[in-house]
Design a protein around this motif. Structure first.
Motif, PDB file in Angstrom:
ATOM      1  N   ALA A 153       0.825  -1.215   0.000  1.00 28.98           N
ATOM      2  CA  ALA A 153       0.000   0.000   0.000  1.00 28.98           C
ATOM      3  C   ALA A 153       0.853   1.256   0.000  1.00 28.98           C
ATOM      4  N   ARG A 154       1.894   1.270   0.806  1.00 26.71           N
ATOM      5  CA  ARG A 154       2.757   2.449   0.887  1.00 26.71           C
ATOM      6  C   ARG A 154       3.566   2.643  -0.389  1.00 26.71           C
ATOM      7  N   THR A 193       1.231   3.707  -3.469  1.00 24.74           N
ATOM      8  CA  THR A 193       0.625   5.042  -3.412  1.00 24.74           C
ATOM      9  C   THR A 193       1.637   6.159  -3.209  1.00 24.74           C
ATOM     10  N   LYS A 215       2.368   7.134  -0.391  1.00 26.70           N
ATOM     11  CA  LYS A 215       1.914   7.746   0.852  1.00 26.70           C
ATOM     12  C   LYS A 215       2.229   6.814   2.018  1.00 26.70           C
ATOM     13  N   ALA A 243      -2.715   6.446   2.708  1.00 31.29           N
ATOM     14  CA  ALA A 243      -2.528   5.460   1.637  1.00 31.29           C
ATOM     15  C   ALA A 243      -3.659   4.452   1.613  1.00 31.29           C
ATOM     16  N   ALA A 244      -4.116   4.041   2.816  1.00 30.64           N
ATOM     17  CA  ALA A 244      -5.085   2.952   2.868  1.00 30.64           C
ATOM     18  C   ALA A 244      -5.862   2.959   4.169  1.00 30.64           C
ATOM     19  N   THR A 299     -13.310   5.491   0.028  1.00 25.20           N
ATOM     20  CA  THR A 299     -12.100   5.026  -0.663  1.00 25.20           C
ATOM     21  C   THR A 299     -12.139   5.377  -2.148  1.00 25.20           C
ATOM     22  N   GLU A 308      -9.596   8.160  -3.445  1.00 24.32           N
ATOM     23  CA  GLU A 308      -8.593   7.300  -4.080  1.00 24.32           C
ATOM     24  C   GLU A 308      -7.650   6.689  -3.033  1.00 24.32           C
ATOM     25  N   ILE A 309      -8.267   6.130  -2.010  1.00 27.44           N
ATOM     26  CA  ILE A 309      -7.562   5.452  -0.919  1.00 27.44           C
ATOM     27  C   ILE A 309      -7.715   3.943  -1.102  1.00 27.44           C
ATOM     28  N   LEU A 310      -6.650   3.204  -0.867  1.00 31.69           N
ATOM     29  CA  LEU A 310      -6.729   1.749  -0.971  1.00 31.69           C
ATOM     30  C   LEU A 310      -7.517   1.184   0.203  1.00 31.69           C
ATOM     31  N   ASP A 324      -8.894  -3.516  -2.458  1.00 31.97           N
ATOM     32  CA  ASP A 324      -7.712  -3.518  -3.323  1.00 31.97           C
ATOM     33  C   ASP A 324      -6.730  -4.596  -2.901  1.00 31.97           C
ATOM     34  N   LEU A 348      -1.945  -2.690  -8.737  1.00 29.56           N
ATOM     35  CA  LEU A 348      -0.860  -2.664  -7.751  1.00 29.56           C
ATOM     36  C   LEU A 348       0.353  -3.479  -8.183  1.00 29.56           C
TER      37      LEU A 348
END
Length: 386
Positions: A106-107, A110, A112, A169-170, A197, A201-203, A230, A253
């Motif tokens: 996730a990090r 993104t 983030k 990020a998520a 989400t 646009e957050i996972l 995701d 991803l």
């Protein structure tokens, strides 16, 4: 004196063997097992088909490393992606490792760093997954945690909305908080997750370590709430007792996890994949509607038999992940239940957690209800006498 670290409060039971829904200790006493390795043996102990598959593989190859093509990995990954919203799979050895991989992915994908998880959640005991876990008792004594996690109350849309910003990020969540008291996701919160989400646009990471592989009456628990994560993490029931974990992710991803970005020496070895494939084939042969109906009927019986007891506040859960929320600490009652031949777990201080195999018989489900009821009545009498 034991040479083991004292990291577990062990029971006075030493297990000798198991079969189906039952364990037998070294003194020959039989226990109806509604712990099942802590939601691991979804098909019970020593399931014949799964056991045979692993035995056959033992004579062929245990381990080769991920430098080689491993046919079983492709076979298991295909089943998982065909029956999920995800497109790719990374194999590891446990739920904590699966969640660790999810956090890293996730990090990296993104760019983030912030991840919002839920209060009372449980995601593992590695440093990152411990930091993701929203329970202070898990954090104690280890010094500063990773600062990139923030905790929001489960099922609280208003607070979650306030915590979301451009650094997130998520969002990481369990559909049912197992360790956190068997609390089920509310449909309104699920709807808010979908909208939030997508808009920001957050996972969405869903931890299915305890809820996946049929335990809640569907392949994955998220299916019952209209969610499209995701990233999904699995372990526990995936190997029916053989150590295996998996992180599933959507196609967008894939570029973030290229060669050298992550790895696992033992992850996805032929033995683990053979166990997982046998489990998944057995799972696909099940009638999920039948599992749901059996579990729903049992929850109704539990409520009928226990809700009149002054110690019981609520019977809740999803599928065969059930919690009996009580008005006080449950450890003494759990000990009494165990001495009557039924194995159950706590989920926090005041909740009794029940985790039968999904192929459990109705006879054994009813037997468990009567043992719990008897144990609670005995405890009530002891309190009134004292």
């Amino acid at each position: 004196m034991s040479s083991l670290f004292s990291t577990y409060n062990k029971w006075e039971v030493e297990v000798a063997k198991g079969q189906g829904s039952y364990l037998i200790d070294t003194e020959g006493k039989e226990y109806l097992d509604f712990v099942q390795g802590i939601a691991v043996n979804n098909f019970g102990h020593c399931h014949p088909t799964i056991t045979k598959a692993v035995k056959d593989q033992l004579d062929l190859l245990w381990h080769s490393s991920n430098l080689f093509q491993i046919k079983q990995q492709e076979e298991v990954a295909k089943i998982l992606t065909e029956h999920s919203v995800c497109d790719h799979v990374f194999f590891c050895n446990s739920g904590a490792e699966a969640n660790e991989a999810a956090i890293k992915l996730a990090r990296k994908a993104t760019g983030k760093h912030k991840i919002i998880s839920m209060k009372d959640s449980f995601h593992g005991r590695t440093f990152a997954t411990m930091s993701a876990t929203g329970q202070e008792k898990i954090h104690g004594g280890f010094g500063p945690l990773l600062s990139s996690f923030d905790y929001s109350p489960f099922n609280d849309t208003e607070t979650l909305l306030k915590k979301v910003n451009d650094d997130v990020a998520a969002i990481m969540i369990e559909v049912v908080q197992g360790e956190g008291g068997v609390r089920v996701l509310e449909p309104s919160f699920a709807k808010a997750l979908i909208e939030l989400t997508k808009e920001k646009e957050i996972l969405l990471i869903i931890d299915e370590v305890q809820t996946g592989i049929g335990r809640t009456g569907s392949f994955f628990a998220y299916e019952q709430f209209g969610l499209s994560p995701d990233i999904v993490t699995l372990a526990k029931g995936l190997g029916n007792g053989f150590p295996v974990g998996a992180m599933l992710g959507k196609a967008h991803l894939n570029d973030a996890f290229q060669a050298g970005s992550h790895g696992s020496t033992f992850g996805g070895n032929p033995l683990a994949m053979t166990a997982a494939k046998a489990v998944l084939e057995e799972l696909l042969a099940q009638d999920f509607q039948e599992i749901k109906e059996k579990a729903t009927k049992w929850k109704h019986v539990l409520r009928e038999e226990l809700m009149d007891h002054s110690f019981v506040n609520e019977v809740r859960g999803l599928g065969f992940l059930i919690g009996i929320a009580c008005s006080g600490p449950v450890n003494e009652v759990i000990t009494k239940i165990r001495r009557h031949g039924l194995l159950v777990l706590p989920a926090g201080l005041n909740v009794i957690r029940l985790l039968p195999p999904i192929n459990v018989s109705e006879q054994d489900l009813n037997k468990a209800v009567q043992i719990i009821k008897q144990s609670m009545n005995e405890s009530k009498k002891e309190i009134s006498v004292s």
